[in-house]
Design a protein around this motif. Sequence first.
Motif, PDB file in Angstrom:
ATOM      1  N   SER A 144       5.886  -0.697   1.417  1.00 51.55           N
ATOM      2  CA  SER A 144       7.314  -0.880   1.133  1.00 51.55           C
ATOM      3  C   SER A 144       8.075   0.423   0.870  1.00 51.55           C
ATOM      4  O   SER A 144       9.279   0.480   1.027  1.00 51.55           O
ATOM      5  CB  SER A 144       7.479  -1.772  -0.092  1.00 51.55           C
ATOM      6  OG  SER A 144       7.039  -1.062  -1.244  1.00 51.55           O
ATOM      7  N   ASP A 145       7.388   1.456   0.385  1.00 45.01           N
ATOM      8  CA  ASP A 145       8.055   2.674  -0.102  1.00 45.01           C
ATOM      9  C   ASP A 145       8.812   2.424  -1.409  1.00 45.01           C
ATOM     10  O   ASP A 145       9.694   3.183  -1.791  1.00 45.01           O
ATOM     11  CB  ASP A 145       9.011   3.271   0.945  1.00 45.01           C
ATOM     12  CG  ASP A 145       8.894   4.797   1.040  1.00 45.01           C
ATOM     13  OD1 ASP A 145       8.251   5.408   0.162  1.00 45.01           O
ATOM     14  OD2 ASP A 145       9.466   5.372   1.977  1.00 45.01           O
ATOM     15  N   HIS A 146       8.468   1.344  -2.099  1.00 48.31           N
ATOM     16  CA  HIS A 146       9.001   1.018  -3.420  1.00 48.31           C
ATOM     17  C   HIS A 146       8.723   2.186  -4.374  1.00 48.31           C
ATOM     18  O   HIS A 146       7.683   2.801  -4.263  1.00 48.31           O
ATOM     19  CB  HIS A 146       8.273  -0.263  -3.880  1.00 48.31           C
ATOM     20  CG  HIS A 146       8.633  -0.774  -5.225  1.00 48.31           C
ATOM     21  ND1 HIS A 146       7.818  -0.592  -6.320  1.00 48.31           N
ATOM     22  CD2 HIS A 146       9.703  -1.474  -5.668  1.00 48.31           C
ATOM     23  CE1 HIS A 146       8.371  -1.166  -7.375  1.00 48.31           C
ATOM     24  NE2 HIS A 146       9.508  -1.715  -7.008  1.00 48.31           N
ATOM     25  N   ALA A 200       2.058   6.313   6.840  1.00 49.71           N
ATOM     26  CA  ALA A 200       3.195   5.571   6.282  1.00 49.71           C
ATOM     27  C   ALA A 200       4.294   5.379   7.332  1.00 49.71           C
ATOM     28  O   ALA A 200       4.227   5.948   8.428  1.00 49.71           O
ATOM     29  CB  ALA A 200       3.748   6.335   5.082  1.00 49.71           C
ATOM     30  N   HIS A 201       5.280   4.561   6.981  1.00 48.21           N
ATOM     31  CA  HIS A 201       6.474   4.335   7.816  1.00 48.21           C
ATOM     32  C   HIS A 201       6.129   3.864   9.222  1.00 48.21           C
ATOM     33  O   HIS A 201       6.720   4.315  10.210  1.00 48.21           O
ATOM     34  CB  HIS A 201       7.342   5.596   7.879  1.00 48.21           C
ATOM     35  CG  HIS A 201       7.615   6.212   6.533  1.00 48.21           C
ATOM     36  ND1 HIS A 201       7.131   7.430   6.154  1.00 48.21           N
ATOM     37  CD2 HIS A 201       8.289   5.740   5.463  1.00 48.21           C
ATOM     38  CE1 HIS A 201       7.496   7.713   4.915  1.00 48.21           C
ATOM     39  NE2 HIS A 201       8.210   6.687   4.476  1.00 48.21           N
ATOM     40  N   GLY A 202       5.159   2.963   9.328  1.00 47.35           N
ATOM     41  CA  GLY A 202       4.849   2.368  10.626  1.00 47.35           C
ATOM     42  C   GLY A 202       4.375   3.369  11.671  1.00 47.35           C
ATOM     43  O   GLY A 202       4.464   3.109  12.869  1.00 47.35           O
ATOM     44  N   VAL A 211       0.796  -1.236   0.000  1.00 44.81           N
ATOM     45  CA  VAL A 211       0.000   0.000   0.000  1.00 44.81           C
ATOM     46  C   VAL A 211       0.825   1.281   0.000  1.00 44.81           C
ATOM     47  O   VAL A 211       0.269   2.376  -0.035  1.00 44.81           O
ATOM     48  CB  VAL A 211      -0.969   0.048   1.210  1.00 44.81           C
ATOM     49  CG1 VAL A 211      -1.871  -1.179   1.223  1.00 44.81           C
ATOM     50  CG2 VAL A 211      -0.221   0.174   2.528  1.00 44.81           C
ATOM     51  N   HIS A 212       2.144   1.160   0.072  1.00 41.64           N
ATOM     52  CA  HIS A 212       2.974   2.371   0.105  1.00 41.64           C
ATOM     53  C   HIS A 212       4.012   2.280  -1.002  1.00 41.64           C
ATOM     54  O   HIS A 212       5.037   1.608  -0.860  1.00 41.64           O
ATOM     55  CB  HIS A 212       3.636   2.498   1.492  1.00 41.64           C
ATOM     56  CG  HIS A 212       4.546   3.690   1.633  1.00 41.64           C
ATOM     57  ND1 HIS A 212       5.269   3.924   2.774  1.00 41.64           N
ATOM     58  CD2 HIS A 212       4.866   4.693   0.787  1.00 41.64           C
ATOM     59  CE1 HIS A 212       5.990   5.027   2.634  1.00 41.64           C
ATOM     60  NE2 HIS A 212       5.764   5.505   1.428  1.00 41.64           N
ATOM     61  N   ALA A 213       3.714   2.914  -2.133  1.00 41.30           N
ATOM     62  CA  ALA A 213       4.622   2.896  -3.282  1.00 41.30           C
ATOM     63  C   ALA A 213       4.414   4.187  -4.063  1.00 41.30           C
ATOM     64  O   ALA A 213       3.323   4.743  -4.067  1.00 41.30           O
ATOM     65  CB  ALA A 213       4.310   1.693  -4.168  1.00 41.30           C
ATOM     66  N   HIS A 214       5.469   4.647  -4.690  1.00 40.76           N
ATOM     67  CA  HIS A 214       5.407   5.958  -5.343  1.00 40.76           C
ATOM     68  C   HIS A 214       5.590   5.904  -6.851  1.00 40.76           C
ATOM     69  O   HIS A 214       6.301   5.048  -7.369  1.00 40.76           O
ATOM     70  CB  HIS A 214       6.479   6.879  -4.758  1.00 40.76           C
ATOM     71  CG  HIS A 214       6.270   7.164  -3.300  1.00 40.76           C
ATOM     72  ND1 HIS A 214       5.319   8.038  -2.848  1.00 40.76           N
ATOM     73  CD2 HIS A 214       6.874   6.663  -2.194  1.00 40.76           C
ATOM     74  CE1 HIS A 214       5.358   8.084  -1.519  1.00 40.76           C
ATOM     75  NE2 HIS A 214       6.292   7.251  -1.097  1.00 40.76           N
ATOM     76  N   VAL A 215       4.947   6.871  -7.502  1.00 43.38           N
ATOM     77  CA  VAL A 215       5.107   7.098  -8.937  1.00 43.38           C
ATOM     78  C   VAL A 215       5.526   8.558  -9.118  1.00 43.38           C
ATOM     79  O   VAL A 215       5.076   9.425  -8.361  1.00 43.38           O
ATOM     80  CB  VAL A 215       3.762   6.872  -9.671  1.00 43.38           C
ATOM     81  CG1 VAL A 215       3.841   7.342 -11.113  1.00 43.38           C
ATOM     82  CG2 VAL A 215       3.348   5.410  -9.606  1.00 43.38           C
ATOM     83  N   VAL A 262      -1.631   9.055   4.696  1.00 39.74           N
ATOM     84  CA  VAL A 262      -0.883  10.249   5.101  1.00 39.74           C
ATOM     85  C   VAL A 262       0.612   9.971   4.993  1.00 39.74           C
ATOM     86  O   VAL A 262       1.113   8.992   5.560  1.00 39.74           O
ATOM     87  CB  VAL A 262      -1.228  10.644   6.555  1.00 39.74           C
ATOM     88  CG1 VAL A 262      -0.489  11.925   6.933  1.00 39.74           C
ATOM     89  CG2 VAL A 262      -2.726  10.813   6.733  1.00 39.74           C
ATOM     90  N   HIS A 263       1.304  10.828   4.258  1.00 43.35           N
ATOM     91  CA  HIS A 263       2.751  10.656   4.054  1.00 43.35           C
ATOM     92  C   HIS A 263       3.465  11.898   4.578  1.00 43.35           C
ATOM     93  O   HIS A 263       3.030  13.020   4.310  1.00 43.35           O
ATOM     94  CB  HIS A 263       3.031  10.485   2.555  1.00 43.35           C
ATOM     95  CG  HIS A 263       4.373   9.894   2.264  1.00 43.35           C
ATOM     96  ND1 HIS A 263       5.555  10.599   2.432  1.00 43.35           N
ATOM     97  CD2 HIS A 263       4.723   8.658   1.841  1.00 43.35           C
ATOM     98  CE1 HIS A 263       6.566   9.812   2.097  1.00 43.35           C
ATOM     99  NE2 HIS A 263       6.108   8.631   1.743  1.00 43.35           N
ATOM    100  N   PRO A 264       4.554  11.749   5.336  1.00 45.72           N
ATOM    101  CA  PRO A 264       5.288  12.933   5.777  1.00 45.72           C
ATOM    102  C   PRO A 264       5.889  13.667   4.585  1.00 45.72           C
ATOM    103  O   PRO A 264       6.290  13.058   3.601  1.00 45.72           O
ATOM    104  CB  PRO A 264       6.385  12.358   6.678  1.00 45.72           C
ATOM    105  CG  PRO A 264       6.549  10.945   6.241  1.00 45.72           C
ATOM    106  CD  PRO A 264       5.218  10.499   5.722  1.00 45.72           C
TER     107      PRO A 264
END
Length: 340
Positions: free
Chosen positions: A292-294, A226-228, A6-10, A175-177
């Motif tokens: 993952s932050d992939h 994100a990030h736990g 659920v945590h991946a970027h484009v 929510v992402h920092p």
Amino acid sequence: MTVVDVHAHVFPEIGRAESRLLTGRDDGPWLRTTDGHGAGMMMAGGTEYRPVRRTLWDPAERVADLDRLGVDVQVLSSTPMLFGYGLDSERAADWCRMVNSRLLEYAAYAPDRLAPLCQVPLQDTETACALVDEAMRQGFHGVHIGNHLGDHDLDHGALTEFLTHCAERDAAVLVHPWDLPSGPRFSRYMLAWLAGMAGETHLTILSLILSGAFERLPASLRLMFAHGGGSFPYLLGRADNAWHRRDLVRADSPHPPSHYTDRFSVDSAVFDPGALRLLVDVMGAERVLLGSDHPFPLGEEHIGRLVRESALAPEEQTAILGRNALAFFGLAPLVKEAVR
Ligand code: CO
């Protein structure tokens, strides 16, 4: 078992001229994709921001990654430097619409594997709400937002109004920092990412709790960090102790912080079996989702390995690796289509 990250970027292909035109700024974000060997460079105007892999803008490359890593579905967010929260409202709306349309194009490469989240101009609540409505009709699975807006945390009136709207429209919120602490102490060794991100997320979660915002927000809001959850889970005992012992801390919150851990979820990007165990103990296995932050280098390279190789019970692993995400982001229909 379905595996969902659920945590991946484009970072879609956006050229410098296009960035300049839409943002009206010379230092706007764009992507230089001519670096060769599948590498590119995230740019801020004329400044090199970060070297990146082709996966970031090429969906075929992404799906090949997912196949290799045994991931069925990835929930896609833009890259936080694309938020556009510093732009004036009109430009920000156009900018967000452009980024969103690129995200849709990207995800259309494999609609049963790639589930995009939209972005919105948070600085303009009315337009942000309208864009969420538009995006949910277009097939987005929720919205990706930064953890604050200047000096306002997510408990600020306009931002809780936005979150309430998301709950009413059944739009999940990741929510992402972003806009990390800066200055010489943070600019060394990626400390803004290593320490700043964890602190930012911790700050936002505690702001929502201690302001009493969760008392006002609909219980149906699907909110995740994100990030736990940054340093929040590790230091929850400290916040509870402070709530019990200082009236300054408990002034606006009728319950101690630990009372509110059933109001949000977190991803599993903590990179250590002991930390993952603690996270599951604090949040409950049903509130931890594989993230993952992939494809960034600070992400989990072998997506899901930490969870798969942990001592968590099989039932907990199944929930974290995919089942929780199917419910949280409403992905079940998409996965059923893939099976059919
Ligand atoms: Co990230």
